[in-house]
Design an enzyme around this catalytic site. Structure first.
Site, PDB file in Angstrom:
ATOM      1  N   CYS A  50       0.851  -1.186   0.000  1.00  0.00           N
ATOM      2  CA  CYS A  50       0.000   0.000   0.000  1.00  0.00           C
ATOM      3  C   CYS A  50       0.886   1.235   0.000  1.00  0.00           C
ATOM      4  CB  CYS A  50      -0.902   0.020   1.234  1.00  0.00           C
ATOM      5  SG  CYS A  50      -2.042  -1.372   1.316  1.00  0.00           S
ATOM      6  N   ALA A  51       0.470   2.258  -0.727  1.00  0.00           N
ATOM      7  CA  ALA A  51       1.237   3.502  -0.778  1.00  0.00           C
ATOM      8  C   ALA A  51       1.201   4.217   0.570  1.00  0.00           C
ATOM      9  CB  ALA A  51       0.688   4.416  -1.865  1.00  0.00           C
TER      10      ALA A  51
END
Length: 135
Positions: A50-51
């Site tokens: 996930c960013a």
């Protein structure tokens, strides 16, 4: 197969014509969740891929999945809330039978999330399915 809570969310989205309104609704869903205790924001609950920072804490109660989560990004917190409505209350076998991509498409999310957000959503779904498979 979707839960009653997810079907309700789909109905809510049907009344929202503009993507911006849907985006706001997703964010509102995240804001409405109870905060994940700091004690559960540990490497074991952190979701890679996930960013933003994402934690999912899953447990099974009477054979049914219940998970909570948190993120440092408002839209991702909303996506966690959407996933909770999709999966919470299902047995491990039911979790694994959900076609998450098709269900998210019913909300129009597949077409409007950035590549990074889509990858993060996929990582969260994978974590939920891994948890169900291990149960």
């Amino acid at each position: 197969m979707a839960t009653a809570a997810f079907e309700e969310l789909v109905e809510d989205f049907e009344f929202l014509d503009e993507w911006e309104d849907r985006y706001r609704h997703v964010i509102e869903q995240g804001k409405a969740m109870d905060a994940l205790p700091e004690a559960l924001r540990v490497p074991a609950t952190k979701v890679d891929g996930c960013a933003s920072q994402v934690w999912l804490h899953a447990q099974f109660d009477a054979g049914k999945l219940h998970f909570d989560g948190a993120s440092d990004a408002m839209i991702v917190s909303g996506l966690i809330a959407v996933l909770r409505s999709l999966y919470n209350g299902l047995t491990p076998a039911e979790v694994l039978a959900v076609d998450a991509r098709a269900e998210m498409a019913r909300l129009g999310l597949n077409d409007h999330l950035s590549a990074q957000r889509s990858n993060g959503l996929r990582a969260m779904i994978e974590r939920i399915c891994e948890t169900a498979a291990a149960a």
